[in-house]
Motif scaffolding. Structure first.
Motif, mmCIF file in Angstrom:
data_model
loop_
_atom_site.group_PDB
_atom_site.id
_atom_site.type_symbol
_atom_site.label_atom_id
_atom_site.label_comp_id
_atom_site.label_asym_id
_atom_site.label_seq_id
_atom_site.Cartn_x
_atom_site.Cartn_y
_atom_site.Cartn_z
ATOM 1 N N ALA A 139 -68.340 135.998 -0.690
ATOM 2 C CA ALA A 139 -67.726 136.186 0.630
ATOM 3 C C ALA A 139 -66.769 137.368 0.558
ATOM 4 N N PRO A 140 -66.607 138.069 1.668
ATOM 5 C CA PRO A 140 -65.667 139.196 1.685
ATOM 6 C C PRO A 140 -64.227 138.719 1.743
ATOM 7 N N ILE A 141 -63.337 139.466 1.131
ATOM 8 C CA ILE A 141 -61.897 139.211 1.220
ATOM 9 C C ILE A 141 -61.347 140.158 2.276
ATOM 10 N N THR A 142 -60.832 139.598 3.351
ATOM 11 C CA THR A 142 -60.423 140.394 4.495
ATOM 12 C C THR A 142 -58.959 140.147 4.827
ATOM 13 N N LEU A 143 -58.241 141.215 5.114
ATOM 14 C CA LEU A 143 -56.835 141.097 5.502
ATOM 15 C C LEU A 143 -56.721 140.735 6.972
ATOM 16 N N GLY A 144 -55.509 140.415 7.398
ATOM 17 C CA GLY A 144 -55.277 139.990 8.766
ATOM 18 C C GLY A 144 -55.736 140.990 9.813
ATOM 19 N N GLY A 145 -55.634 142.272 9.492
ATOM 20 C CA GLY A 145 -56.038 143.304 10.435
ATOM 21 C C GLY A 145 -57.528 143.559 10.469
ATOM 22 N N GLY A 146 -58.284 142.829 9.634
ATOM 23 C CA GLY A 146 -59.726 142.979 9.620
ATOM 24 C C GLY A 146 -60.252 143.881 8.525
ATOM 25 N N GLN A 147 -59.371 144.465 7.714
ATOM 26 C CA GLN A 147 -59.811 145.363 6.639
ATOM 27 C C GLN A 147 -60.380 144.566 5.473
ATOM 28 N N THR A 148 -61.579 144.914 5.024
ATOM 29 C CA THR A 148 -62.190 144.276 3.866
ATOM 30 C C THR A 148 -61.711 144.979 2.601
ATOM 31 N N VAL A 149 -61.071 144.230 1.711
ATOM 32 C CA VAL A 149 -60.481 144.820 0.507
ATOM 33 C C VAL A 149 -61.217 144.425 -0.763
ATOM 34 N N GLY A 150 -62.096 143.433 -0.668
ATOM 35 C CA GLY A 150 -62.810 143.000 -1.858
ATOM 36 C C GLY A 150 -63.779 141.878 -1.557
ATOM 37 N N THR A 151 -64.305 141.277 -2.608
ATOM 38 C CA THR A 151 -65.218 140.146 -2.489
ATOM 39 C C THR A 151 -64.945 139.160 -3.614
ATOM 40 N N VAL A 152 -65.352 137.917 -3.405
ATOM 41 C CA VAL A 152 -65.237 136.900 -4.441
ATOM 42 C C VAL A 152 -66.548 136.130 -4.466
ATOM 43 N N SER A 153 -66.962 135.716 -5.663
ATOM 44 C CA SER A 153 -68.267 135.073 -5.777
ATOM 45 C C SER A 153 -68.287 133.973 -6.828
ATOM 46 N N VAL A 154 -69.273 133.103 -6.683
ATOM 47 C CA VAL A 154 -69.628 132.100 -7.689
ATOM 48 C C VAL A 154 -71.059 132.389 -8.098
ATOM 49 N N ALA A 155 -71.320 132.443 -9.398
ATOM 50 C CA ALA A 155 -72.667 132.724 -9.891
ATOM 51 C C ALA A 155 -72.989 131.833 -11.070
ATOM 52 N N GLY A 156 -74.258 131.482 -11.182
ATOM 53 C CA GLY A 156 -74.678 130.646 -12.291
ATOM 54 C C GLY A 156 -76.186 130.515 -12.356
ATOM 55 N N PRO A 157 -76.688 129.785 -13.345
ATOM 56 C CA PRO A 157 -78.134 129.610 -13.498
ATOM 57 C C PRO A 157 -78.738 128.901 -12.284
ATOM 58 N N SER A 158 -79.946 129.301 -11.908
ATOM 59 C CA SER A 158 -80.611 128.685 -10.753
ATOM 60 C C SER A 158 -80.896 127.209 -10.986
#
Length: 263
Positions: free
Chosen positions: A205-224
């Motif tokens: 998912a994107p990491i977004t500030l209050g003003g709507g600016q996207t500053v990064g992303t965070v994820s979960v990953a693993g074996p299927s």
């Protein structure tokens, strides 16, 4: 192929190319990828070696970066206190999901990995290749970031990143990719089902500030085998909640720095 002009830009292009490669490179390969003459590249590599940024392997004669760039990067990252602020939130998500959690930050038109926490306690553990730059067209993080941009910008950036070159990190088609970004935007999270690596599923998912600016992303990953379809919605909900927390915490690093600088 990239057109490189000024001497400074050429030097940085060499450093960037070596940073993106997992192994040492021969002179001819560097010159070919940058579309430069061997003699010019050789001179730049000699200067970079003298400055301590690059080293030449004595046996093969191939070139690779020294640890100097990595050390400076770690110093800069430490000075921003970004990971200090965000680490507890990432650790919480890793504990909840029992999978690998990673965070990337927007750098220009790309994403760069800056933090990860391994939440898998036993069994298979997904340990990705240590490459700083995020592949945009095929990773969940890349698609989460691109979904926050205009369609025109998203496609342009994805193609420039190699997303339409027919390689293993290419999008299936522009039309299908656009539909996937629309779905990602509507639900707030992206998924990569073995798109980046065989046998691996990631949700971001994107990491977004209050003003709507996207500053990064965070994820979960693993074996299927563990991140089955039945877990996708639950994992996505946790990732979205974490992205929201990180967006709220993001400005605190500047407050932290200001507090340290105050008399």
């Amino acid at each position: 192929m990239r057109v490189v002009n000024s001497l400074v830009e050429r030097c940085f292009a060499v450093v960037e190319l070596l940073a993106n490669e997992a192994s040492a490179m021969r002179l001819g390969e560097i010159a070919e990828k940058l579309d430069l003459q061997k003699s010019a590249v050789h001179r730049m590599l000699n200067v970079l070696c003298e400055m301590g940024w690059v080293e030449q392997e004595p046996v093969t004669g191939f070139y690779k970066l020294t640890l100097r760039l990595a050390i400076l990067g770690q110093r800069f990252l430490s000075a921003t206190h970004l990971t200090d602020v965000c680490q507890p939130v990432l650790e919480e998500l890793a504990a909840q999901s029992a999978e690998l959690v990673r965070m990337a930050v927007v750098q220009g038109e790309t994403l760069t990995w800056i933090a990860q926490v391994q939440g898998a306690r036993n069994g298979l553990k997904y340990q990705p290749e240590m490459i700083a730059q995020v592949r945009l067209a095929t990773t969940a993080n890349g698609k989460a970031y691109l979904s926050t941009l205009s369609p025109t910008e998203a496609i342009r950036i994805a193609i420039n990143d190699g997303g339409h070159d027919g390689g293993k990190r290419s999008m299936a088609s522009v039309e299908e990719f656009m539909e996937e970004l629309k779905l990602t935007q509507s639900r707030g999270w992206a998924i990569s089902v073995e798109g980046a690596e065989p046998g691996v599923i990631a949700i971001a998912a994107p990491i977004t500030l209050g003003g709507g600016q996207t500053v990064g992303t965070v994820s979960v990953a693993g074996p299927s085998s563990r991140l089955t379809a039945e877990r996708h919605e639950k994992i996505a909900s946790s990732v979205l909640a974490t992205a929201g927390k990180l967006g709220e915490l993001w400005p605190l690093r500047q407050q932290y720095n200001n507090a340290k600088q105050s008399p």
